[in-house]
Enzyme design. Structure first.
Site, PDB file in Angstrom:
ATOM      1  N   ASP A 159      -0.464  -4.761   9.730  1.00 51.78           N
ATOM      2  CA  ASP A 159      -1.499  -3.874   9.211  1.00 51.78           C
ATOM      3  C   ASP A 159      -2.683  -4.765   8.849  1.00 51.78           C
ATOM      4  O   ASP A 159      -2.604  -5.567   7.924  1.00 51.78           O
ATOM      5  CB  ASP A 159      -0.981  -3.115   7.986  1.00 51.78           C
ATOM      6  CG  ASP A 159      -1.981  -2.081   7.490  1.00 51.78           C
ATOM      7  OD1 ASP A 159      -3.084  -1.983   8.059  1.00 51.78           O
ATOM      8  OD2 ASP A 159      -1.652  -1.364   6.530  1.00 51.78           O
ATOM      9  N   TRP A 187       0.866  -1.185   0.000  1.00 54.23           N
ATOM     10  CA  TRP A 187       0.000   0.000   0.000  1.00 54.23           C
ATOM     11  C   TRP A 187       0.899   1.230   0.000  1.00 54.23           C
ATOM     12  O   TRP A 187       1.808   1.334   0.825  1.00 54.23           O
ATOM     13  CB  TRP A 187      -0.888  -0.038   1.243  1.00 54.23           C
ATOM     14  CG  TRP A 187      -1.816   1.112   1.418  1.00 54.23           C
ATOM     15  CD1 TRP A 187      -2.668   1.634   0.499  1.00 54.23           C
ATOM     16  CD2 TRP A 187      -1.995   1.875   2.621  1.00 54.23           C
ATOM     17  NE1 TRP A 187      -3.370   2.673   1.056  1.00 54.23           N
ATOM     18  CE2 TRP A 187      -2.982   2.847   2.355  1.00 54.23           C
ATOM     19  CE3 TRP A 187      -1.424   1.828   3.893  1.00 54.23           C
ATOM     20  CZ2 TRP A 187      -3.396   3.767   3.311  1.00 54.23           C
ATOM     21  CZ3 TRP A 187      -1.840   2.734   4.848  1.00 54.23           C
ATOM     22  CH2 TRP A 187      -2.815   3.688   4.558  1.00 54.23           C
ATOM     23  N   LYS A 226     -13.304  -0.815   5.611  1.00 54.21           N
ATOM     24  CA  LYS A 226     -13.760  -1.752   4.591  1.00 54.21           C
ATOM     25  C   LYS A 226     -14.841  -2.689   5.127  1.00 54.21           C
ATOM     26  O   LYS A 226     -15.910  -2.826   4.546  1.00 54.21           O
ATOM     27  CB  LYS A 226     -12.596  -2.591   4.059  1.00 54.21           C
ATOM     28  CG  LYS A 226     -11.312  -1.827   3.811  1.00 54.21           C
ATOM     29  CD  LYS A 226     -11.420  -0.832   2.701  1.00 54.21           C
ATOM     30  CE  LYS A 226     -10.064  -0.193   2.450  1.00 54.21           C
ATOM     31  NZ  LYS A 226     -10.090   0.849   1.436  1.00 54.21           N
TER      32      LYS A 226
END
Length: 405
Positions: free
Chosen positions: A214, A132, A250
């Site tokens: 993460d 990311w 999300k």
């Protein structure tokens, strides 16, 4: 002469720039495969029904807008850390596992990274190639001096470069921070197997490295919250001390509410008070106090069995749609005889797929077909639906026939 005349313009942030260009595009066939947000089969944003119910409860029970504690809403942080790590009530009671409410996953990474620099004197962090794109910016902004990478994506086989991954970790200097994606790796959609995670943990322990997970997609990889937490829980059971960021953007659809949690896992009760005090000072000097609404919404769901079960069932429906779109894209590409092999589309998991398309391919798709994706070839599978899947497959087929790498 203005005092601001010395400021140089920064390059646009790719994903948000593409969304802007997409929104300005008036072509009726346009397709947005860029930003990481779930979409229905009608291509619309999805307001998760149980989230709407929980928000009603929150609004009815909110009598004021007073400050939260600096480290956040405890009913939220406790439940979030339990969602991540399982049965940890005893560790939470003694304080060796605790959560810090954050400004979504990005905020959790930022607070955790600054803590590691200031108080553990860490100077070097490692991230996967690719990762990311915000990982590098967050950790460098937090004060890390050296950014290094470990191999992850094998372009030729379109699979995990596990040998390269292990070799690079083995060469990392002591006390380096290793950013690990808990599940649904962004952007490749490739995750290590359980045996591979065990080997990764072994290397990290042997070389005295610091894991920083993460975990932005729990439940979004397999549809199973427990399965998607396996990697983090394995590290817990192996006695590691580590940090883990969580995002509820999300899996709850709370993109703009910025509900996140940073979990600290310590092995000594004696260190808890000092660590909490220093994290408190970091938060105080950064944003001072966390927002209320998103955290209370998530807390309401996680602490209510009926709501939680409904949310878990919805997650399953969402991930089933993603899996169906993966299968459909691969099937269409193979049916059309598209150049290359496409099993990696279904081998990958979660919201994203690293297609293997080049920047030249991406530009051609945007200019000719109004299909938008990142220059890396990463696509958001959620942007596919039954109305555009054939169009996208045909466009990719044409692109590979007419555009070289």
């Amino acid at each position: 002469m203005s005092i601001f005349s010395v400021v140089e313009e920064a390059p646009p942030i790719e994903v948000f720039h593409l969304v802007k260009v997409f929104n300005e595009d008036d072509n009726p066939s346009k397709v947005n495969l860029t930003i990481g947000a779930y979409r229905t089969d009608e291509g619309k944003p999805y307001y998760i029904p149980v989230v709407k119910k929980a928000e009603s409860v929150v609004l009815e029970s909110t009598f004021n807008h007073e400050y939260l504690p600096i480290l956040g809403l405890e009913s939220f942080t406790k439940a979030a850390s339990q969602l991540l790590l399982g049965n940890i009530a005893k560790r939470q009671e003694e304080g060796t596992i605790f959560g810090v409410q954050s400004i979504s996953g990005s905020g959790a990474l930022r607070v955790g990274a600054e803590f590691l620099v200031k108080h553990l004197k860490c100077t070097t962090f490692y991230y996967s190639i690719p990762t990311w794109e915000n990982h590098h910016l967050i950790f460098k902004t937090s004060g890390f001096q050296t950014a290094k990478t470990y191999r992850y994506w094998n372009e030729e086989t379109r699979s995990l470069d596990f040998d390269g991954f292990c070799e690079d970790l083995s060469n990392a200097p002591k006390n380096s921070v290793i950013i690990l994606h808990g599940c649904a790796h962004n952007p490749t959609g490739l995750d290590p197997t359980e045996d591979q995670w065990k080997k990764i943990a072994e290397i990290i322990k042997e070389h005295n490295l610091i894991p920083f997970f993460d975990n932005a997609y729990q439940g979004f990889a397999s549809g199973d919250l427990e399965k998607d937490a396996w990697s983090v829980r394995y590290f817990l059971n192996q006695g590691f001390e580590f940090l883990c960021s969580q995002s509820f953007a999300k899996n709850y659809g709370l993109y703009n509410e910025r509900a996140g949690n940073l979990t600290f896992v310590l092995n000594s009760v004696e260190n808890v008070k000092a660590v909490k005090s220093q994290v408190t000072m970091i938060v105080r000097g950064m944003y001072s106090n966390p927002p209320n609404h998103g955290a209370r919404t998530v807390s309401t769901i996680l602490n209510n069995d009926e709501f939680k079960n409904e949310w878990m069932n919805t997650l399953k429906l969402m991930t089933d749609r993603i899996k169906a779109m993966r299968k459909a894209l691969r099937k269409n590409l193979e049916k059309l005889g598209t150049i290359g092999t496409w099993n990696h589309i279904t081998d990958q998991t979660g919201m994203f797929s690293y297609t293997g398309l080049s920047a030249s391919h991406v530009e051609y798709l945007r200019n000719k077909y109004h299909i938008y994706m990142l220059r890396s070839g990463r696509i958001n599978i959620c942007g596919l639906n039954t109305n555009n899947i054939n169009y996208v497959a045909e466009a990719i087929t044409d692109t590979l026939l007419n555009v070289s790498k």
